[in-house]
Scaffold this active site. Sequence first.
Site, mmCIF file in Angstrom:
data_model
loop_
_atom_site.group_PDB
_atom_site.id
_atom_site.type_symbol
_atom_site.label_atom_id
_atom_site.label_comp_id
_atom_site.label_asym_id
_atom_site.label_seq_id
_atom_site.Cartn_x
_atom_site.Cartn_y
_atom_site.Cartn_z
ATOM 1 N N HIS A 134 1.967 -8.002 7.543
ATOM 2 C CA HIS A 134 3.186 -7.628 8.258
ATOM 3 C C HIS A 134 3.735 -8.821 9.051
ATOM 4 O O HIS A 134 4.004 -8.731 10.246
ATOM 5 C CB HIS A 134 2.902 -6.448 9.191
ATOM 6 C CG HIS A 134 2.472 -5.216 8.489
ATOM 7 N ND1 HIS A 134 1.823 -4.165 9.108
ATOM 8 C CD2 HIS A 134 2.606 -4.848 7.187
ATOM 9 C CE1 HIS A 134 1.571 -3.216 8.229
ATOM 10 N NE2 HIS A 134 2.038 -3.605 7.055
ATOM 11 N N GLY A 140 0.781 -1.224 0.000
ATOM 12 C CA GLY A 140 0.000 0.000 0.000
ATOM 13 C C GLY A 140 0.813 1.273 0.000
ATOM 14 O O GLY A 140 0.243 2.369 0.085
ATOM 15 N N HIS A 187 3.704 0.195 9.626
ATOM 16 C CA HIS A 187 3.846 -0.563 8.389
ATOM 17 C C HIS A 187 5.329 -0.901 8.249
ATOM 18 O O HIS A 187 6.200 -0.103 8.605
ATOM 19 C CB HIS A 187 3.356 0.261 7.204
ATOM 20 C CG HIS A 187 1.873 0.470 7.227
ATOM 21 N ND1 HIS A 187 1.015 -0.167 6.374
ATOM 22 C CD2 HIS A 187 1.101 1.234 8.048
ATOM 23 C CE1 HIS A 187 -0.232 0.196 6.645
ATOM 24 N NE2 HIS A 187 -0.203 1.049 7.664
#
Length: 613
Positions: free
Chosen positions: A550, A123, A593
């Site tokens: 993740h 993303g 992230h």
Amino acid sequence: MLPIALLFVLSLFGLSDTRPLKDRGLIDNAAGQTYDYIVIGCGVSGLVVSSRLSESEDITVLCLEAGALDHYEDEIQIPYYIGLQPDGFYEWGIYTTPQGQLDGVSRHIPMGKGVGGGSLINGMVWNRGNQQSFNAWNDLGNSGWGWESLLPYFEKSETYTPKNYAGREVQPVLENSAVHGTSGPIQVSYPNYYWPQTDNWFSALQEIGIPTSAEPNQGLSAGGYFLPLDIDPNNQTRSDARRAYYDPNIQRNNFNVQPYSQVTRIIFEQGDELTATGVEFAAGPSSPRQTAFASREVVLSAGAIHSPQILELSGIGQSSILEGLGIEVLENLPGVGNNLQDHGMIHLDYSYTNPDIMDVEDFATNSQFNDDSAAEYYSSKTGPWTAKPSCAVAFPSLEQTAADAAGMISAARSAAYNLPDTYANEPTLQRGYEQQLDSVLGELASENIPAFENLNNNAGGLDLALMRPLSRGTAHITSTDPFAPPNVDPRWLVHQFDYDVMILAMQVNQKILDTDAIQALQPSYAQIPRDANTDQLGEILRVGIGTEYHYSSTTAMLPLDMGGVVSDQLRVYGTSNLRVVDTGIYPMVPGAHLQAVAYGVAEKAADMIKADQ
């Protein structure tokens, strides 16, 4: 040959390169060859390490990648296509085991497969997490891995270009040059478009007492964030590992990348310690196995799911796992494949229905808006197509959102651990988990440590992700076939605290939606009733939660007596020249992230390896 239409698009960006693949740094003849270093996996970590090692002209490096080299597809480069890539697009296609603690259903866990790895399809969000979380790595016995040691490498990986969106009601973007890089390979900046709903978002957060951080990548605060992306500020295209670390260096004769080459095992010479002498690889299940040799080191960078798989296939791992499959145990390391951590995430949709304000949902429903946005992007690199991922998010702390944060933390300390079965009779794994639990809960007592993330898409999508999980999962082989996917069991929300935090996050969503700022956007409540109670939220949570992509901590950098797999020099315990460099080494997943973290950690690892030459 690339299609003419695609070549035309590439030429608009100055990206066209019609040279044959063999002239672009690729090889297909590594079999039987000897290199100083062999890097397994050419994703973010593998490309950083291999490209940095090849900076020395007298050092030869081979990076083996299971996937392909991309062809500059729009679906990679243009931000508009985030979330629109077709199934299997540079991706492994692996599913979890059925999640019995939730709804008994398995989940897809997308992972990048190709030169550039996850950076091709993620993303694009760029943030690092908080300073305390990295200092906690150091405090668990990993000397030199605190914030101050990592910051130079975070900076080394990036070229940061700030942006001023003049005239906005909320202006959250403030430059702090002391924490940003100015000459790194990855372009980090902001879209050439500012969704007007962003003002509503930050106003809503402030209305419920969540402050806005002026510089989230300084790692000092929780709250509302306006985050940069890995986006080129000039042509507004994705700045991924392939274009940042591979393309600029393909002229080096000592930097060799071979795609379609899945490593099946590492080859060792046995002595006082195991010495990695090479790797075995193949293009596919029916292809012949080939071997390449390493005279100095093998660096395993296949990711937190595949790196433990390769170690186990090579005889390094938990003895009970290996013996059950008839694999000779070369080194008993119980931590391999255990300690799996992920940011569990749920997609929640309160679609805004105000007809006077366009948003990302209108790309699909309003062809004129989409066509105009596309034309603006191609003509001037501006407009909504540059801003598909929202920069306006929130990473609140318990102190900012919970009525009794101290009570939640106290309850978490006494709650059942619910650890995986593989932890039974493994005191080092149990000791390591207890140290992690104490560390995470100690951090969460601070008002500056995010407990969850709210991913606002400026269209009513208010996705939620758990930042500091106490649940632990596993990733283990169930077959000696290297092309059989590993058994991945994330075990999201098995710890009661994780469940409670996600319920809290859903309740915070309800508060955000009730603000005057968001009500002006006319949110809908088709998925989640406006007055949903705790039980209703729990039902939605158990069905909806999955991954934020993740995956980490399955080859953890921890002391051996805490279930560690690698030392603070990233060497696999019991070996002399095998290191792991990927998200699997994180002792605890940071509240962020992971791509910015992955680049910085790999930059530091490259310097560590160079120092030992």
